[in-house]
Structures are given as structure tokens and as C-alpha cells.
Design an enzyme around this catalytic site. Structure first.
Site, short mmCIF file in Angstrom:
data_model
loop_
_atom_site.label_atom_id
_atom_site.label_comp_id
_atom_site.label_asym_id
_atom_site.label_seq_id
_atom_site.Cartn_x
_atom_site.Cartn_y
_atom_site.Cartn_z
N LYS A 1 42.47 76.06 74.05
CA LYS A 1 41.80 74.78 73.83
C LYS A 1 42.07 74.29 72.39
O LYS A 1 43.17 74.52 71.89
CB LYS A 1 40.30 74.91 74.15
CG LYS A 1 40.09 75.51 75.56
CD LYS A 1 38.70 75.41 76.08
CE LYS A 1 38.65 75.99 77.50
NZ LYS A 1 37.35 75.91 78.13
N HIS B 1 42.66 69.85 83.45
CA HIS B 1 41.51 70.67 83.07
C HIS B 1 40.25 69.80 83.11
O HIS B 1 40.31 68.61 82.77
CB HIS B 1 41.71 71.27 81.68
CG HIS B 1 40.70 72.33 81.35
ND1 HIS B 1 39.43 72.02 80.95
CD2 HIS B 1 40.78 73.68 81.42
CE1 HIS B 1 38.76 73.16 80.77
NE2 HIS B 1 39.56 74.17 81.05
N GLY C 1 32.67 78.39 79.72
CA GLY C 1 32.00 78.59 78.43
C GLY C 1 30.52 78.84 78.53
O GLY C 1 29.81 78.83 77.51
N SER D 1 34.34 81.67 82.25
CA SER D 1 33.61 82.84 81.76
C SER D 1 34.19 84.16 82.26
O SER D 1 33.46 85.13 82.47
CB SER D 1 32.12 82.74 82.10
OG SER D 1 31.54 81.63 81.42
P1 13P Z 1 35.95 80.11 79.25
O1 13P Z 1 36.74 81.33 79.61
O2 13P Z 1 35.66 80.00 77.80
O3 13P Z 1 34.74 79.96 80.13
O4 13P Z 1 36.89 78.85 79.58
C1 13P Z 1 37.51 78.77 80.81
C2 13P Z 1 38.45 77.65 80.78
O5 13P Z 1 38.08 76.48 80.73
C3 13P Z 1 39.89 77.98 80.80
O6 13P Z 1 40.67 76.86 81.03
#
Ligand code: 13P
Length: 251
Positions: free
Chosen positions: A12, A97, A173, A213
Site C-alpha cells: 500500500k 483493490h 486491516g 488480516s
Molecule cells: P491487511 O492484510 O492489512 O488486512 O490488508 C489486506 C489487503 O488489503 C491486501 O491487499
């Protein structure tokens, strides 16, 4: 058909050059020392794709972007062409995404056009789909995922140029994940949709990742599911040891 899992990190909007290069080099070194049972990919922010791709060139670690434009070139200030990512050494690009669908109003039709551009440029499109919490509560998960899948998949998609990532928006997240049976149900439904779009052989070869997650503590259980062919990992992909532990959890 045996599908080789893909463990993909979506960094990200995180990291400056030195951190990103060190993180990627660390993962590439682990892969060289102990060949994992999966393919591995890191998707740094666009600003770091060049440096990271150079740092891991010649290693087994693949590099990808997090978005691209549907056009090859032109008057699109701030956007990034798929061919430009490819030129830097990227092999994949994440598209659609939920953060882009939400923050930038991206529709499935736009995601489909971007995916077509990515595939034309020789990139593998990692197409993300997933329901919000309200949609899940309303019992609309399979309908939403089905609509996004059908709307986002371009004409020329196949198992070699496409990866699907199922990411429930509410699991991203948040530290929460769907129950294991729920993940199995959605992935099975996506495989069935893929059979209609790509044919039985294409569907059998298509990699469908789970994202949201995923961490070392829950990866083994998720990755053991028949239709889960890897993970798209956010937070835990920013720590080499956690990302590596997830890769080690592949069956
Ligand atoms: P997290 O693993 O931080 O939950 O994020 C997942 C995600 O959006 C991957 O593209």
C-alpha cells in the site's frame, strides 16, 4: 490440478526507498536460502517499483504495481501505464483493490479496462473483489462477489495472465476474518464462476487468493483450503519475518 500458491504482499502507501529495498532484499535472500513452496510477489508503492525491481533482479521474488491506467500513454496526469510498470521489471499489477474502488470511485468496468491493458502489456492482473460488511450482513456476499468478478474480468483473461484476490472489505486491516467455512464457500463460488468464464481447465488452473488480516497465526488454516491458492497480504507483508512465516504456511 495442482496450483502453485502465490503469496503476495501489498505494501500500500508505505515505505521509503531504503526500507522498501531492504525488505524486498530480505525476502529474496530467504527465498534463495530456502526455496518456499509458493511463488512470492511484493507490490511496493509506485515510487519504489524501480528500486525494488532492481534490488531483487535475478531472484525468485516477483515485483508488481498497485494500479495502472487503462491507456498505454497520453494526457493522464499522475497516472501510471501498465507498459511503464513492465518496463521497470514488474510482472504483476494489483487492480480494483477495495481501497481504490472506495477512494477513487473505481467501477468494475474501469477495473476490467485496466486489467486488459495490464495483460496486453504482459503483466499478470491481480483483480480484487470482495463485499463490504453491510453487504455481508444483508446476505449479499455471493451476489456482490459474482457481480464484481463478471464485471472486472477482461475478455482475454486466462489462468496465466489473471489472479483473483477475494478480499472482504471488512476484513482488511481490521484483524477480523470470515469463518473458515465462509472463506471456503466464497472461493468455491468464485471457482464455479471462473469455470463459466474460462472453461473447466482454466478455472482449475486459476489462482484465487484470500486477503484481509492474513497473518502467521491464521495463514495455515486459510491456505489449507482447497480453493485458496495463496494470500494477498497487507500489514503482515511489511515485516519480512511475518511475510516469510505466511509463505512457510503454504501446504
Ligand atoms: P491487511 O492484510 O492489512 O488486512 O490488508 C489486506 C489487503 O488489503 C491486501 O491487499
Amino acid at each position: 490440478m495442482a496450483r502453485r500458491p502465490l503469496i503476495a504482499g501489498n505494501w500500500k502507501m508505505n515505505g521509503l526507498k531504503a526500507d522498501g529495498v531492504a525488505l524486498a532484499k530480505g525476502i529474496a535472500a530467504k527465498m534463495a536460502a530456502e526455496a518456499p513452496r509458493c511463488d512470492m510477489l511484493v507490490c511496493p508503492p509506485a515510487t519504489l517499483v524501480d528500486a525494488v525491481a532492481q534490488a531483487v533482479a535475478g531472484s525468485a521474488l516477483a515485483v508488481g504495481g498497485q494500479d495502472c491506467h487503462a491507456k498505454t500513454a497520453g494526457a493522464h496526469t499522475g497516472d501510471i501505464a501498465a507498459v511503464a510498470l513492465k518496463d521497470l521489471g514488474a510482472a504483476y499489477v494489483i487492480l480494483g483493490h477495495s481501497e481504490r474502488r472506495a477512494d477513487h470511485g473505481e467501477s468494475s468496468a474501469l477495473v476490467r479496462a485496466k486489467a486488459a491493458a495490464a495483460q496486453a502489456a504482459g503483466l499478470v492482473a491481480v483483480i480484487c473483489i470482495g463485499e463490504t460488511e453491510a453487504e455481508r450482513d444483508a446476505g449479499a456476499t455471493l451476489a456482490v462477489v459474482g457481480e464484481q468478478f463478471a464485471g472486472s474480468l477482461p475478455e482475454g483473461a486466462n489462468a496465466a495472465n489473471t489472479v483473483i484476490a477475494y478480499e472482504p472489505v471488512w476484513a482488511i486491516g481490521s484483524g477480523r476474518t470470515p469463518g473458515i467455512a465462509d472463506v471456503a464457500e466464497v472461493h468455491g463460488a468464485i471457482r464455479a464462476l471462473a469455470a463459466k468464464a474460462l472453461g473447466a481447465e482454466g478455472a482449475a488452473a486459476l489462482r484465487i487468493l484470500y486477503g484481509g488480516s492474513m497473518k502467521p497465526a491464521n495463514a495455515r488454516e486459510l491456505l489449507a483450503l482447497e480453493d485458496v491458492d495463496g494470500g494477498l497480504i497487507g500489514g503482515a507483508s511489511l515485516k519480512a519475518e511475518d511475510f516469510w512465516a505466511i509463505a512457510q504456511s503454504c501446504p
